[in-house]
Motif scaffolding. Structure first.
Motif, PDB file in Angstrom:
ATOM      1  N   SER A  69       0.844  -1.182   0.000  1.00 56.57           N
ATOM      2  CA  SER A  69       0.000   0.000   0.000  1.00 56.57           C
ATOM      3  C   SER A  69       0.880   1.233   0.000  1.00 56.57           C
ATOM      4  CB  SER A  69      -0.910   0.026   1.230  1.00 56.57           C
ATOM      5  OG  SER A  69      -1.389   1.348   1.422  1.00 56.57           O
ATOM      6  N   LEU A  70       0.721   2.070  -1.024  1.00 53.06           N
ATOM      7  CA  LEU A  70       1.503   3.310  -1.058  1.00 53.06           C
ATOM      8  C   LEU A  70       0.894   4.342  -0.116  1.00 53.06           C
ATOM      9  CD1 LEU A  70       2.267   3.560  -4.891  1.00 53.06           C
ATOM     10  CD2 LEU A  70       3.700   2.627  -3.069  1.00 53.06           C
ATOM     11  N   GLU A  71      -0.392   4.179   0.176  1.00 54.20           N
ATOM     12  CA  GLU A  71      -1.022   5.114   1.100  1.00 54.20           C
ATOM     13  C   GLU A  71      -0.513   4.896   2.525  1.00 54.20           C
ATOM     14  OE1 GLU A  71      -5.302   4.941   1.238  1.00 54.20           O
ATOM     15  OE2 GLU A  71      -5.330   6.165   3.075  1.00 54.20           O
ATOM     16  N   PHE A  72      -0.464   3.643   2.933  1.00 51.98           N
ATOM     17  CA  PHE A  72      -0.010   3.349   4.295  1.00 51.98           C
ATOM     18  C   PHE A  72       1.496   3.080   4.376  1.00 51.98           C
ATOM     19  CE2 PHE A  72      -4.544   2.458   4.387  1.00 51.98           C
ATOM     20  CZ  PHE A  72      -4.925   3.100   5.552  1.00 51.98           C
ATOM     21  N   GLY A  73       2.107   2.883   3.222  1.00 54.04           N
ATOM     22  CA  GLY A  73       3.553   2.658   3.205  1.00 54.04           C
ATOM     23  C   GLY A  73       3.930   1.274   3.672  1.00 54.04           C
ATOM     24  N   LEU A  74       3.149   0.279   3.294  1.00 52.58           N
ATOM     25  CA  LEU A  74       3.381  -1.080   3.791  1.00 52.58           C
ATOM     26  C   LEU A  74       3.546  -2.066   2.652  1.00 52.58           C
ATOM     27  CD1 LEU A  74       0.647  -1.123   6.574  1.00 52.58           C
ATOM     28  CD2 LEU A  74       3.133  -0.942   6.914  1.00 52.58           C
ATOM     29  N   VAL A  75       4.281  -3.120   2.921  1.00 51.47           N
ATOM     30  CA  VAL A  75       4.434  -4.182   1.931  1.00 51.47           C
ATOM     31  C   VAL A  75       4.454  -5.518   2.651  1.00 51.47           C
ATOM     32  CG1 VAL A  75       6.970  -4.041   1.964  1.00 51.47           C
ATOM     33  CG2 VAL A  75       5.822  -5.001  -0.031  1.00 51.47           C
ATOM     34  N   GLY A  76       3.940  -6.553   1.983  1.00 55.23           N
ATOM     35  CA  GLY A  76       3.933  -7.865   2.637  1.00 55.23           C
ATOM     36  C   GLY A  76       3.404  -8.933   1.709  1.00 55.23           C
ATOM     37  N   ALA A  77       2.999 -10.033   2.291  1.00 57.73           N
ATOM     38  CA  ALA A  77       2.470 -11.129   1.494  1.00 57.73           C
ATOM     39  C   ALA A  77       1.243 -11.710   2.180  1.00 57.73           C
ATOM     40  CB  ALA A  77       3.526 -12.211   1.306  1.00 57.73           C
ATOM     41  N   ILE A  78       0.401 -12.305   1.358  1.00 58.91           N
ATOM     42  CA  ILE A  78      -0.816 -12.935   1.876  1.00 58.91           C
ATOM     43  C   ILE A  78      -0.682 -14.428   1.653  1.00 58.91           C
ATOM     44  CG2 ILE A  78      -3.272 -13.256   1.377  1.00 58.91           C
ATOM     45  CD1 ILE A  78      -3.415 -10.292   0.711  1.00 58.91           C
ATOM     46  N   ASP A  79      -0.894 -15.213   2.690  1.00 59.79           N
ATOM     47  CA  ASP A  79      -0.746 -16.662   2.561  1.00 59.79           C
ATOM     48  C   ASP A  79      -1.681 -17.202   1.480  1.00 59.79           C
ATOM     49  OD1 ASP A  79       1.187 -16.912   4.446  1.00 59.79           O
ATOM     50  OD2 ASP A  79      -0.162 -17.467   6.074  1.00 59.79           O
ATOM     51  N   MET A  80      -2.969 -16.872   1.628  1.00 59.21           N
ATOM     52  CA  MET A  80      -3.911 -17.393   0.643  1.00 59.21           C
ATOM     53  C   MET A  80      -5.047 -16.406   0.424  1.00 59.21           C
ATOM     54  SD  MET A  80      -5.586 -21.116   0.362  1.00 59.21           S
ATOM     55  CE  MET A  80      -6.952 -20.955   1.473  1.00 59.21           C
ATOM     56  N   LEU A  81      -5.395 -16.245  -0.824  1.00 56.27           N
ATOM     57  CA  LEU A  81      -6.547 -15.415  -1.172  1.00 56.27           C
ATOM     58  C   LEU A  81      -7.587 -16.317  -1.827  1.00 56.27           C
ATOM     59  CD1 LEU A  81      -7.552 -12.467  -1.177  1.00 56.27           C
ATOM     60  CD2 LEU A  81      -6.741 -12.312  -3.537  1.00 56.27           C
ATOM     61  N   GLU A  82      -8.789 -16.319  -1.253  1.00 58.69           N
ATOM     62  CA  GLU A  82      -9.886 -17.075  -1.862  1.00 58.69           C
ATOM     63  C   GLU A  82     -10.701 -16.133  -2.731  1.00 58.69           C
ATOM     64  OE1 GLU A  82     -10.731 -20.203   1.802  1.00 58.69           O
ATOM     65  OE2 GLU A  82     -12.278 -18.790   1.183  1.00 58.69           O
ATOM     66  N   CYS A 126      -5.518  -7.004   9.047  1.00 62.99           N
ATOM     67  CA  CYS A 126      -6.110  -5.753   8.578  1.00 62.99           C
ATOM     68  C   CYS A 126      -5.155  -5.039   7.624  1.00 62.99           C
ATOM     69  CB  CYS A 126      -6.465  -4.866   9.768  1.00 62.99           C
ATOM     70  SG  CYS A 126      -7.238  -3.313   9.291  1.00 62.99           S
ATOM     71  N   ALA A 127      -3.872  -5.025   7.960  1.00 60.23           N
ATOM     72  CA  ALA A 127      -2.885  -4.358   7.105  1.00 60.23           C
ATOM     73  C   ALA A 127      -2.832  -5.039   5.730  1.00 60.23           C
ATOM     74  CB  ALA A 127      -1.513  -4.390   7.770  1.00 60.23           C
ATOM     75  N   GLN A 128      -2.910  -6.360   5.742  1.00 60.15           N
ATOM     76  CA  GLN A 128      -2.925  -7.075   4.457  1.00 60.15           C
ATOM     77  C   GLN A 128      -4.144  -6.659   3.632  1.00 60.15           C
ATOM     78  OE1 GLN A 128      -2.924 -11.055   5.961  1.00 60.15           O
ATOM     79  NE2 GLN A 128      -0.679 -11.234   5.885  1.00 60.15           N
ATOM     80  N   ALA A 129      -5.267  -6.556   4.318  1.00 56.06           N
ATOM     81  CA  ALA A 129      -6.500  -6.187   3.624  1.00 56.06           C
ATOM     82  C   ALA A 129      -6.405  -4.770   3.060  1.00 56.06           C
ATOM     83  CB  ALA A 129      -7.692  -6.313   4.566  1.00 56.06           C
ATOM     84  N   LEU A 130      -5.817  -3.854   3.850  1.00 54.83           N
ATOM     85  CA  LEU A 130      -5.681  -2.477   3.371  1.00 54.83           C
ATOM     86  C   LEU A 130      -4.853  -2.430   2.092  1.00 54.83           C
ATOM     87  CD1 LEU A 130      -5.041  -0.611   6.767  1.00 54.83           C
ATOM     88  CD2 LEU A 130      -7.158  -0.623   5.412  1.00 54.83           C
ATOM     89  N   CYS A 131      -3.783  -3.223   2.075  1.00 57.26           N
ATOM     90  CA  CYS A 131      -2.939  -3.290   0.880  1.00 57.26           C
ATOM     91  C   CYS A 131      -3.726  -3.829  -0.309  1.00 57.26           C
ATOM     92  CB  CYS A 131      -1.726  -4.193   1.127  1.00 57.26           C
ATOM     93  SG  CYS A 131      -0.531  -3.507   2.263  1.00 57.26           S
TER      94      CYS A 131
END
Ligand code: SF4
Lengths: 228, 340
Positions: A69-82, A126-131
């Motif tokens: 997210s460039l708005e929140f300045g965060l980066v990461g990974a999501i284990d699984m997206l359904e 929540c951070a993952q979701a925001l991204c």
């Protein structure tokens, strides 16, 4: 808006929610002490990220997605997206790169061990979701953790309070990293569950002058010991 | 506190180390002699003709297990560690402070205060059994004078001077601490390159073991073992490891050497004088020393600054940690280890 170079890892928010000093030790000072828990954790994730897509009961499963997210300045990974196919945009469906139709995204994060959800975990989700919301232009109302023992799902509602708290932590994280200053330790019960406890030494005497007092006192004691 | 993991010492010539799954395998003549899970180890030390496979080395690096190679006589040859710990901020603080006169003198004074205090305690403990030994008592008094001279900040070269004086005083009476096997174990003065008598051979070997543990501990917390405060930079010399060793030597190494001799755990037959006059230990003696060193590491003591129970083997790690915390500004000084 942040640039890609400025992004901080989502995991740092989790550490920050646990203890500001822990977050600084890991993300500012580059300390990382693998304990048994984190080693096992990696093992689990390796499996999760192994194959990248499959469809089960019409639901498409995508693993190991990288998000930012460039708005929140965060980066990461999501284990699984359904991704559940839906008929219309009105039902909350989003269009996805490379896929036809519209889908309802639902994040599932894998956790080792028993259900013991704490606030730090919710922040991470929540951070993952925001991204993901920023990347897909979606809005995500709920996500879930999946536990190893027993194999069970636990849903988390991404309400306004949680979002606000996550955003606040993202700001605080940046303050700490920009300051270059690791906050002093505060000995608390949580320290017993902290993998950095023997790096952090939260119980070491820390008042101003404590070391010179220690040296004086011990040297005095040693020198007052008389020769036989 | 962190757990004290085992050090694996490989002493048999021709041993070959390799990886099998999550374990370290030691082979001799194609026969598996030992197989240990990696998570029980913190270091592997190889003496003499020992080799290791590249996958094993990579495996150890990934699991933060240092692998070191020594010559048969215990001379350090190489240590294999993984990627430099990510802590650039800490290393920068270390380098900056190593160039700062006042700061350096402050840390160096801690090292030396603790070293002299610990030497004095070794002498006093021994003199208890030898009531009326005025020479020991006199040396202890001299050391006390040195300690009092160091109670206020002084310049670095004067600290070094005191350190030298104190070491001379201490070793001038060291022979009196030997209470049995006097004929075989006589000490005149410290000789290192090479050791010229049995006691010096023992001291050198135990110091090598301690130096290794200290260097690994420093690397483990992200400090550079080469850049010292008391010991100035000299290529190839682990200055900071030598700094921290000063305070730990009397308690961990010297007392071990004394008890090995005094309790007759080692004998004159275990030593051999070579044609040059240098003294070497045989394999059996080295094994005894290693075993006793490991045993000593398991002993529990109360850490004087942390006021917490810790095992002796963790002292290098704890002192490295405390030094790192001082360099980062968490502590107002370096609390060197002083035992009572
Ligand atoms: S030991 Fe305690 S104070 Fe230190 S980082 Fe961990 S939780 Fe924070």
């Amino acid at each position: 808006m942040f640039t890609e170079d400025d992004l901080l890892p989502i995991s740092a928010l989790q550490h920050l929610a646990f203890c500001e000093r822990q977050a600084a030790l890991i993300h500012l000072e580059g300390e990382w002490q693998e304990n048994k828990l984190t080693v096992e954790g990696h093992g689990l994730h390796d499996k999760v990220h192994e194959d990248d897509a499959e469809v089960r009961n019409g639901v498409r499963l995508v693993r190991g997605l990288r998000v930012r997210s460039l708005e929140f300045g965060l980066v990461g990974a999501i284990d699984m997206l359904e991704l559940t196919p839906v008929d219309s945009a009105e039902a909350g469906g989003v269009a996805l790169p490379g896929l036809r139709g519209r889908f309802l995204p639902y994040i599932v994060e894998y956790k080792r061990g028993r259900p013991k959800l704490d606030h730090c975990d919710e922040i991470q989700l929540c951070a993952q979701a925001l991204c993901l919301e920023e990347m897909l232009g979606a809005s995500i109302a709920e996500s879930a953790f999946f536990y190893g023992t027993p194999r069970r799902r636990h849903a988390v509602t991404l309400d306004m309070d949680l979002r606000a708290e996550t955003g606040r932590l993202a700001v605080r994280l940046r303050e700490i990293i920009d300051s270059g200053q690791t906050p002093p330790p505060e000995y608390a019960p949580r320290c017993q569950n902290c993998s950095l406890i023997d790096l952090c030494l939260p119980q070491a005497p820390r008042q101003e002058g404590s070391v010179s007092r220690y040296l004086k006192r011990t040297i005095n004691e040693v020198t007052s010991e008389e020769t036989a | 506190m962190k757990k004290l993991l085992n050090t694996l010492y490989v002493m048999t010539s021709g041993s070959y180390l390799s990886r099998q799954g999550e374990t370290v395998v030691v082979r001799q003549d194609d026969e598996i002699k030992l197989q240990l899970p990696i998570h029980t180890l913190s270091a592997i030390m190889c003496f003499g003709q020992v080799s290791a496979s590249a996958p094993l080395l990579g495996f150890c690096a990934a699991r933060k297990v240092t692998v070191s190679f020594f010559s048969m006589s215990g001379r350090f040859m190489a240590r294999m560690v993984g990627p430099v710990s990510g802590n650039v901020l800490l290393r920068k603080a270390q380098y900056r402070r190593a160039d700062d006169q006042a700061f350096t003198a402050d840390i160096a004074r801690s090292f030396i205060l603790a070293k002299i205090a610990n030497c004095r305690t070794v002498l006093l403990r021994a003199s208890r059994e030898r009531i009326g030994d005025t020479v020991l008592a006199g040396a202890a008094d001299d050391l006390k004078t040195h300690l009092l001279n160091l109670s206020e900040p002084i310049a670095l070269d004067r600290i070094r001077g005191k350190e030298g004086d104190a070491a001379r005083t201490y070793f001038s009476v060291f022979d009196r601490l030997i209470t049995s096997q006097k004929e075989a174990f006589v000490f005149h003065e410290r000789s290192r390159r090479p050791p010229l008598d049995n006691i010096n051979a023992l001291l050198s070997f135990v110091y090598t073991l301690l130096a290794h543990d200290v260097a690994s501990a420093l690397e483990g917390v992200g400090l550079d073992p080469a850049v010292g405060f008391l010991h100035r930079d000299r290529p190839g010399r682990p200055g900071l490891a030598l700094d921290i060793m000063e305070e730990l030597r009397p308690f961990t190494a010297d007392r071990l050497v004394l008890s090995l001799i005094n309790l007759r755990q080692i004998k004159a037959e275990g030593f051999e004088k070579t044609a040059s006059g240098a003294v070497q230990m045989n394999d059996a003696t080295r094994k005894i020393v290693l075993t006793e060193y490991q045993k000593k590491k398991q002993e529990e003591i109360r850490h004087p600054f942390l006021n917490e129970k810790v095992v002796v083997g963790l002292l290098p790690h704890i002192q490295a940690m405390l030094l790192a915390r001082y360099l980062r500004g968490d502590l107002d000084g370096y609390p060197a280890f002083i035992f009572r």
